[in-house]
Design an enzyme around this catalytic site. Structure first.
Site, PDB file in Angstrom:
ATOM      1  CE  LYS A 149      -3.746  -2.491   2.545  1.00 35.08           C
ATOM      2  NZ  LYS A 149      -4.568  -2.396   3.735  1.00 35.08           N
ATOM      3  NE  ARG A 210       2.875 -14.683   0.808  1.00 33.71           N
ATOM      4  CZ  ARG A 210       2.710 -13.661   1.956  1.00 33.71           C
ATOM      5  NH1 ARG A 210       2.211 -14.413   2.986  1.00 33.71           N
ATOM      6  NH2 ARG A 210       3.326 -12.434   2.204  1.00 33.71           N
ATOM      7  CE1 TYR A 242       6.741 -23.161   6.108  1.00 33.94           C
ATOM      8  CE2 TYR A 242       5.979 -21.244   7.479  1.00 33.94           C
ATOM      9  CZ  TYR A 242       5.785 -22.462   6.305  1.00 33.94           C
ATOM     10  OH  TYR A 242       4.510 -22.436   5.949  1.00 33.94           O
TER      11      TYR A 242
END
Length: 243
Positions: A149, A210, A242
């Site tokens: 944005k 993703r 992860y």
């Protein structure tokens, strides 16, 4: 088709908030299927919401199934359809391995879906970010693009493998240009799903692609802080699995 939503909701004794929720979900459904009920369009709709939380999917599908039954009872459609609620399983993302997605680099009739898939896998971008990418935010000479944005844009390096793919698409206002406007989220899901089906990966989604990006970066030695920065995440909470 939308004119039937109001009469359907009027038949139900619902609170004002529930009426608003039903109206929102059913408007979205009719827009996604373009007002035409068919097995193919229903599959596309279900695919378009599969990245929502299970509780949200359940709510939407419940509303749609009630609406489909209402349409059938009132002879608006000649065949009764019912969407099956997906079985909710606990995702084991941390146990998943990198997939061989080399087929993504081969030619495809669904060029836009292919580029969306590559931008997710190679750069970890969200579909919403991809659809809002403007040509002015892509600088092939410096091999970078700006995403996000206004006031919160992050600058990302374009991988060598993607540079030519992007350079060939730099016309119009947006990378995926709809006569000077951005395409809808549903359009993006439709393109991506069609491409994944074509390549034999119908069970994959934007979210799982993703994840492939994250797994690839971890395999290459990138730390979680750097991955979070690349993905535009403010915390490491969603990446802890992860480690």
């Amino acid at each position: 088709m939308k004119e039937h939503i109001t009469s359907f909701i009027k038949e139900k004794d619902l609170s004002e908030n529930s009426q608003t929720a039903y109206s929102y979900d059913l408007d979205q459904f009719v827009d996604t299927v373009h007002g035409h009920i068919s097995d193919t369009n229903l599959r596309i709709y279900q695919a378009s919401i599969k990245d929502f939380k299970p509780a949200v999917q359940k709510r939407k599908l419940s509303a749609v199934n009630q609406f489909l039954f209402y349409l059938y009872q009132n002879h608006v459609i000649g065949e009764y359809h019912r969407l099956v609620l997906p079985k909710v399983t606990v995702a084991k993302s941390h146990d998943q391995e990198l997939l061989d997605l080399s087929l993504f680099w081969e030619g495809s009739e669904i060029r836009q879906g292919r580029l969306i898939a590559l931008l997710i896998v190679e750069m970890g971008l969200l579909p919403s970010e991809i659809l809002q990418l403007k040509i002015v935010d892509i600088e092939p000479d410096f091999q970078v693009l700006r995403v996000g944005k206004e006031g919160q844009k992050r600058v990302l390096r374009i991988p060598d493998s993607l540079l030519d793919e992007l350079t060939d698409s730099l016309t119009g206002t947006y990378l995926f240009d709809n006569n000077g406007k951005a395409y809808s989220r549903q359009w993006g899901f439709r393109q991506l799903e069609s491409f994944l089906i074509e390549k034999g990966f119908k069970d994959l989604s934007a979210q799982s692609l993703r994840e492939q990006y994250i797994l690839k970066q971890r395999e290459q030695g990138m730390d979680l802080f750097s991955i979070a920065r690349e993905l535009g995440l403010k915390t490491l909470v969603t990446l802890e699995k992860y480690k």
